[in-house]
Design a protein around this motif. Sequence first.
Motif, PDB file in Angstrom:
ATOM      1  N   ALA A  40       0.826  -1.209   0.000  1.00  0.00           N
ATOM      2  CA  ALA A  40       0.000   0.000   0.000  1.00  0.00           C
ATOM      3  C   ALA A  40       0.861   1.260   0.000  1.00  0.00           C
ATOM      4  O   ALA A  40       0.606   2.215  -0.748  1.00  0.00           O
ATOM      5  CB  ALA A  40      -0.923  -0.011   1.216  1.00  0.00           C
ATOM      6  N   VAL A  41       1.908   1.284   0.827  1.00  0.00           N
ATOM      7  CA  VAL A  41       2.784   2.454   0.898  1.00  0.00           C
ATOM      8  C   VAL A  41       3.495   2.666  -0.429  1.00  0.00           C
ATOM      9  O   VAL A  41       3.594   3.790  -0.934  1.00  0.00           O
ATOM     10  CB  VAL A  41       3.792   2.301   2.046  1.00  0.00           C
ATOM     11  N   THR A  84       1.049   4.017  -3.242  1.00  0.00           N
ATOM     12  CA  THR A  84       0.202   5.176  -2.965  1.00  0.00           C
ATOM     13  C   THR A  84       0.918   6.446  -3.437  1.00  0.00           C
ATOM     14  O   THR A  84       2.113   6.622  -3.203  1.00  0.00           O
ATOM     15  CB  THR A  84      -0.105   5.269  -1.463  1.00  0.00           C
ATOM     16  N   VAL A 108      -2.317   6.068   3.576  1.00  0.00           N
ATOM     17  CA  VAL A 108      -2.675   4.657   3.744  1.00  0.00           C
ATOM     18  C   VAL A 108      -3.367   4.511   5.087  1.00  0.00           C
ATOM     19  O   VAL A 108      -2.825   4.916   6.122  1.00  0.00           O
ATOM     20  CB  VAL A 108      -1.436   3.742   3.684  1.00  0.00           C
ATOM     21  N   ASP A 141      -5.476   2.051   0.411  1.00  0.00           N
ATOM     22  CA  ASP A 141      -4.380   2.869  -0.108  1.00  0.00           C
ATOM     23  C   ASP A 141      -4.903   3.929  -1.073  1.00  0.00           C
ATOM     24  O   ASP A 141      -6.108   4.068  -1.273  1.00  0.00           O
ATOM     25  CB  ASP A 141      -3.324   1.987  -0.797  1.00  0.00           C
ATOM     26  N   CYS A 155      -3.711   4.211  -4.417  1.00  0.00           N
ATOM     27  CA  CYS A 155      -2.998   3.826  -5.641  1.00  0.00           C
ATOM     28  C   CYS A 155      -3.742   4.226  -6.906  1.00  0.00           C
ATOM     29  O   CYS A 155      -3.232   4.038  -8.010  1.00  0.00           O
ATOM     30  CB  CYS A 155      -2.763   2.306  -5.648  1.00  0.00           C
ATOM     31  N   ARG A 202       1.854  -5.038  -7.248  1.00  0.00           N
ATOM     32  CA  ARG A 202       1.736  -4.763  -5.829  1.00  0.00           C
ATOM     33  C   ARG A 202       2.577  -5.779  -5.073  1.00  0.00           C
ATOM     34  O   ARG A 202       2.078  -6.625  -4.363  1.00  0.00           O
ATOM     35  CB  ARG A 202       0.281  -4.842  -5.390  1.00  0.00           C
TER      36      ARG A 202
END
Length: 336
Positions: free
Chosen positions: A238-239, A242, A248, A265, A267, A289
């Motif tokens: 997610a980090v 994003t 997040v 997230d 994204c 991902r």
Amino acid sequence: MSTTDLLHIAPWAALSCLVSISLLWLLLRVLKDRPFWSLAVLVAVPLLSALGFVVAISGFMFTPQLGWTLVTCLLIGVMLGPGTVWIGQQFARRVLEVETRRAEERARDQVRRELVAWVSHDLRTPLAGIRAMAEALEDEVVSEPADVSEYGARISRETARLGGMVDDLFELSLINSGALHLVPEPLPLDALAREAATGLGPLATARQVGLEVRVDPLVCQGSGKEVERVVHNLLINAVRHTSAGETVSVTGGRDGDSVWLSVTDGCGGIPASDLPRVFDVGFRGTAARSPEAEPLGAGAGLGLAIARGLITAQSGELHVHNVPGGCCFRLSLPAA
């Protein structure tokens, strides 16, 4: 029995056999996907044909002897009925079990083929790089100390990456073969999420991504190492995917006999055509991902497949859906 009697009986016997075979052929074609009813037809049709044959040769005259014959056939049918039902149920159950095993085997074969294709493609790239750099060092094409040091560092990084891929492949093979042995225990899911977020704080700061955890105390039943790995995998994905300036968010709660944790997230979302395949082995899609890639880029395509496998092996679930501006991964595990 005289020849006249045989000549009287033979046409009716032939007709009874013809009708019986025709009915069996027709009904078994109609009921080909229903093994229970197919077995019942195999018992009932010959019995009814025999009964019709007896009535026919009697000249359709209901004499006392014919009455006893009918009663006998009826008793035979009554006695065969429960047995036929039981045998049909057992037969249907076994057919279903065989079909289920075949489907599982086909799925495992498909996974194996995907793994072979993945290995033949993805392991070649780092191996080719390592080989090229090793040959350059061996042939003294690179001789400056700084360049030699850089090549050595790159070889080390690629070797570590290969080691991680092999470890992932091994774990994935354990998951797919059902040989993964987990020891469930009460786990503080909220604490695992906060620890993972704390560890990823520097990466989030460097990426200019906000990271917030809003989870009340949650205790799940699971294997600590595996659950921790899944949570870390979801958060780091997610980090890394994003956009700068976005956040997040990690939330959680309890739903009946299970607890859940969601990672949302920024994204931009996953294409609808990719959503059903996000957890497939080796799938990367348009926006990979996976935490293995460094710098940010397409990874091995194993992280999410392993994550779902680990959660499923603990009687849990892992799903993904799009939300405005991004996507949300939600895992659930049995509550402790």
